[in-house]
Enzyme design. Structure first.
Site, PDB file in Angstrom:
ATOM      1  N   HIS A 153       1.851  -0.638  12.281  1.00  0.00           N
ATOM      2  CA  HIS A 153       0.687  -1.773  11.515  1.00  0.00           C
ATOM      3  C   HIS A 153       1.598  -3.578  12.077  1.00  0.00           C
ATOM      4  O   HIS A 153       1.005  -4.245  10.748  1.00  0.00           O
ATOM      5  CB  HIS A 153       0.871  -1.217   9.662  1.00  0.00           C
ATOM      6  CG  HIS A 153       2.430  -1.484   9.866  1.00  0.00           C
ATOM      7  ND1 HIS A 153       3.393  -0.749   9.395  1.00  0.00           N
ATOM      8  CD2 HIS A 153       3.650  -2.001   8.994  1.00  0.00           C
ATOM      9  CE1 HIS A 153       4.397  -0.941   8.891  1.00  0.00           C
ATOM     10  NE2 HIS A 153       4.406  -2.450   8.862  1.00  0.00           N
ATOM     11  N   ASP A 185       2.723   5.305  12.942  1.00  0.00           N
ATOM     12  CA  ASP A 185       2.408   4.241  13.138  1.00  0.00           C
ATOM     13  C   ASP A 185       3.637   3.643  13.633  1.00  0.00           C
ATOM     14  O   ASP A 185       4.160   3.184  13.286  1.00  0.00           O
ATOM     15  CB  ASP A 185       2.700   4.243  10.820  1.00  0.00           C
ATOM     16  CG  ASP A 185       3.313   2.378  10.733  1.00  0.00           C
ATOM     17  OD1 ASP A 185       2.133   1.848  11.727  1.00  0.00           O
ATOM     18  OD2 ASP A 185       3.504   1.882  10.099  1.00  0.00           O
ATOM     19  N   ASN A 207      11.597  -5.799   7.958  1.00  0.00           N
ATOM     20  CA  ASN A 207      12.173  -5.203   8.782  1.00  0.00           C
ATOM     21  C   ASN A 207      11.329  -4.364   9.501  1.00  0.00           C
ATOM     22  O   ASN A 207      11.426  -3.422   9.927  1.00  0.00           O
ATOM     23  CB  ASN A 207      13.153  -4.874   7.621  1.00  0.00           C
ATOM     24  CG  ASN A 207      13.938  -4.594   7.475  1.00  0.00           C
ATOM     25  OD1 ASN A 207      14.168  -5.614   6.461  1.00  0.00           O
ATOM     26  ND2 ASN A 207      14.936  -5.046   8.034  1.00  0.00           N
ATOM     27  N   SER A 208       9.254  -3.825   9.030  1.00  0.00           N
ATOM     28  CA  SER A 208       8.704  -2.831   9.689  1.00  0.00           C
ATOM     29  C   SER A 208       9.032  -2.908  11.142  1.00  0.00           C
ATOM     30  O   SER A 208       8.808  -4.079  12.219  1.00  0.00           O
ATOM     31  CB  SER A 208       7.238  -3.566   9.266  1.00  0.00           C
ATOM     32  OG  SER A 208       7.470  -3.309   8.503  1.00  0.00           O
ATOM     33  N   GLY A 231      -5.903  24.127  12.420  1.00  0.00           N
ATOM     34  CA  GLY A 231      -7.372  24.268  11.946  1.00  0.00           C
ATOM     35  C   GLY A 231      -7.118  24.827  10.904  1.00  0.00           C
ATOM     36  O   GLY A 231      -8.597  25.911  10.218  1.00  0.00           O
ATOM     37  N   LEU A 278      -6.361  24.184   6.252  1.00  0.00           N
ATOM     38  CA  LEU A 278      -5.892  23.338   4.951  1.00  0.00           C
ATOM     39  C   LEU A 278      -4.796  24.074   3.665  1.00  0.00           C
ATOM     40  O   LEU A 278      -4.666  25.637   3.643  1.00  0.00           O
ATOM     41  CB  LEU A 278      -7.251  22.567   4.468  1.00  0.00           C
ATOM     42  CG  LEU A 278      -8.220  22.436   4.996  1.00  0.00           C
ATOM     43  CD1 LEU A 278      -9.469  21.548   3.894  1.00  0.00           C
ATOM     44  CD2 LEU A 278      -7.650  20.670   5.428  1.00  0.00           C
TER      45      LEU A 278
END
Length: 477
Positions: free
Chosen positions: A116, A146, A218-219, A275, A277
């Site tokens: 990001h 991220d 800081n990211s 595969g 949930l």
């Protein structure tokens, strides 16, 4: 020596001992910061975005008004300078700038940061500890973790020492170095608050939670242990104000380095895929499945043509261990599966029908996007039943839209066991107590045979996703 003097001497010794003990327990970060800061970098990005002024709808132009018309200022205020008569060219794009942090992982210029920080950036500049500013190439990014990998044209750079986050324990001291609000090389310290945290929409990262002060800027910066080794990449905070509130989250360095290596070698990241949930096993669900305590990951749906289906996994199975690693909560499963190489055949331990068994599964590759399931339309056909809920048969079109072979639609709900269990209007009841529900007739038959006073698992389809609920069957009067 008098008793008073002796007491005074003892008191002084106790204070001195306590002071030295306290001083010995608190770490001194000076050497760590001095040595580790050399590999930390500041990252600034520039992105061209459309002008903030409102734009006229397509095909609509500003009228050609006299220069002294009061409406000219009005149009300029809301739509900016649109040019002269005929609309003219739109205003030029403006530059949006942002700041972040990162750290060097190789002498030849590879830099690790957050996705990001550099997402959609037109230009990325890396500023080193010696104040050199170098343009960076984005080698690759991974939205799920991220993580982003950058490359700068430089040699013999200071490199951050890579540690092991798996050796961290709650209560251990850690330190972050970064550029909060643009203040370069700011050091903040704290302790590890928790390990293996799962955050919304971040299923494949077991975050390190700390109370280290992390703020915007800081990211992407490193999280160090007391040995000066990077154990995490500072990623995000939990905040109601936009600033630090005591909850900071870092990506374990093993996850970040695995992503970086894949981006460097292949330009993309591949993750193992089952595969299924899944959801947590609550205390009530554990009782309904005959488990002594809540644990594991409950399978609420098995995707068609998936590795799970080929291995024989079923809805209602509780995954207790995967590839030799115990699964305590449902959030523990995705990171373990995702970090397992695609195509590898591994054992998976499940509880089924109150018995444990081990299956072998060959992992597939996680698809880019999850399959979306449409919502069902309401049905007008209803039926009363003993659980305080009205249900209706699904039409063929509804079943096709939801990719269901059976199930009944909850058309109305009142006070009773179903409402207490959390069943809602619009849910599709797919299964009750290991019995798949095909239609209203079978549903009524099944609920009449439910054991009075016992908890049974009920599988419902809600907003396109499956979820298990624990339903307490009423006692017969």
């Amino acid at each position: 020596m008098s008793l008073l003097k002796r007491a005074g001497s003892v008191f002084v010794l106790v204070l001195a001992f306590a002071g030295s003990l306290q001083a010995g327990e608190l770490p001194d970060f000076t050497d760590l910061v001095e040595n580790a800061s050399k590999a930390v970098v500041n990252i600034s990005t520039t992105q061209k975005v459309k002008s903030g002024g409102m734009q006229l709808p397509e095909g609509i132009e500003i009228p050609n008004l006299p220069e002294d018309s009061p409406f000219n200022d009005l149009f300029k205020h809301f739509f900016g300078e649109q040019g002269g008569s005929g609309g003219g060219a739109p205003p030029p794009p403006r530059e949006a700038k942002s700041l972040g942090s990162g750290f060097i992982i190789s002498k030849d210029g590879y830099v690790l940061t957050n996705n990001h920080v550099v997402k959609d950036a037109d230009e990325v500049i890396v500023r080193l500890a010696d104040r050199r500013e170098l343009k960076a190439e984005v080698v690759g990014t991974d939205d799920r973790s991220d993580v982003a990998l950058l490359k700068i044209d430089a040699e013999n750079l200071p490199v951050a020492k890579i540690g092991k986050s798996e050796e961290l324990k709650v209560g251990k001291w850690v330190l972050a170095i970064g550029s909060p609000f643009g203040f370069d090389y700011s050091a903040t310290a704290g302790i590890v608050s928790a390990l293996g945290r799962a955050l919304p929409r971040e299923n494949y990262v077991p975050f390190i939670q700390t109370d280290v002060a992390i703020n915007p800027g800081n990211s992407g910066g490193p999280l160090f242990n007391l040995d000066g080794e990077v154990v995490g990449v500072n990623s995000q905070i939990y905040s109601r104000t936009g600033g630090y509130m005591g909850l900071s989250f870092s990506i374990p360095i093993e996850v970040a380095m695995d992503v970086a290596n894949q981006l460097k070698e292949h330009g993309k990241v591949s993750r193992g895929w089952l595969g299924v949930l899944i959801q947590d096993v609550t205390l009530d669900l554990a009782e309904s499945f005959g488990m002594s305590k809540p644990q594991g990951a409950l399978i609420a749906k098995v995707m068609p043509d998936s590795p799970a289906q080929e291995a024989g996994l079923q809805v209602g199975d509780v995954v207790l261990a995967f590839n030799g690693k115990e699964i305590d909560r449902s959030s523990s499963l995705p990171p373990v599966v995702g970090s397992t190489p695609v195509g590898k055949r591994v054992p998976i331990k499940v509880m089924r029908d109150k018995r444990t068994q081990t299956l072998w599964i060959k992992l597939g590759e996680l698809p880019d996007k999850d399959k979306k399931v449409a919502k069902a339309a309401e049905s007008k056909v209803a039926s009363d039943n003993r659980l305080g809920v009205q249900v209706a048969d699904l039409t063929a079109d509804q079943r096709k839209e939801l990719d269901l072979e059976g199930g009944v639609l909850v058309d109305g709900i009142g006070e009773g066991p179903a409402a207490d269990a959390g069943v809602r209007q619009g849910d599709i009841i797919v299964r009750i107590n290991s019995t798949t529900i095909k239609d209203v007739e079978q549903f009524e038959k099944v609920i009449k045979e439910l054991p009075a006073g016992k908890s049974v698992p009920v599988l419902v389809q809600r907003r396109g996703g499956p979820i298990f609920l624990a339903l307490k069957v009423p006692r017969d009067d």
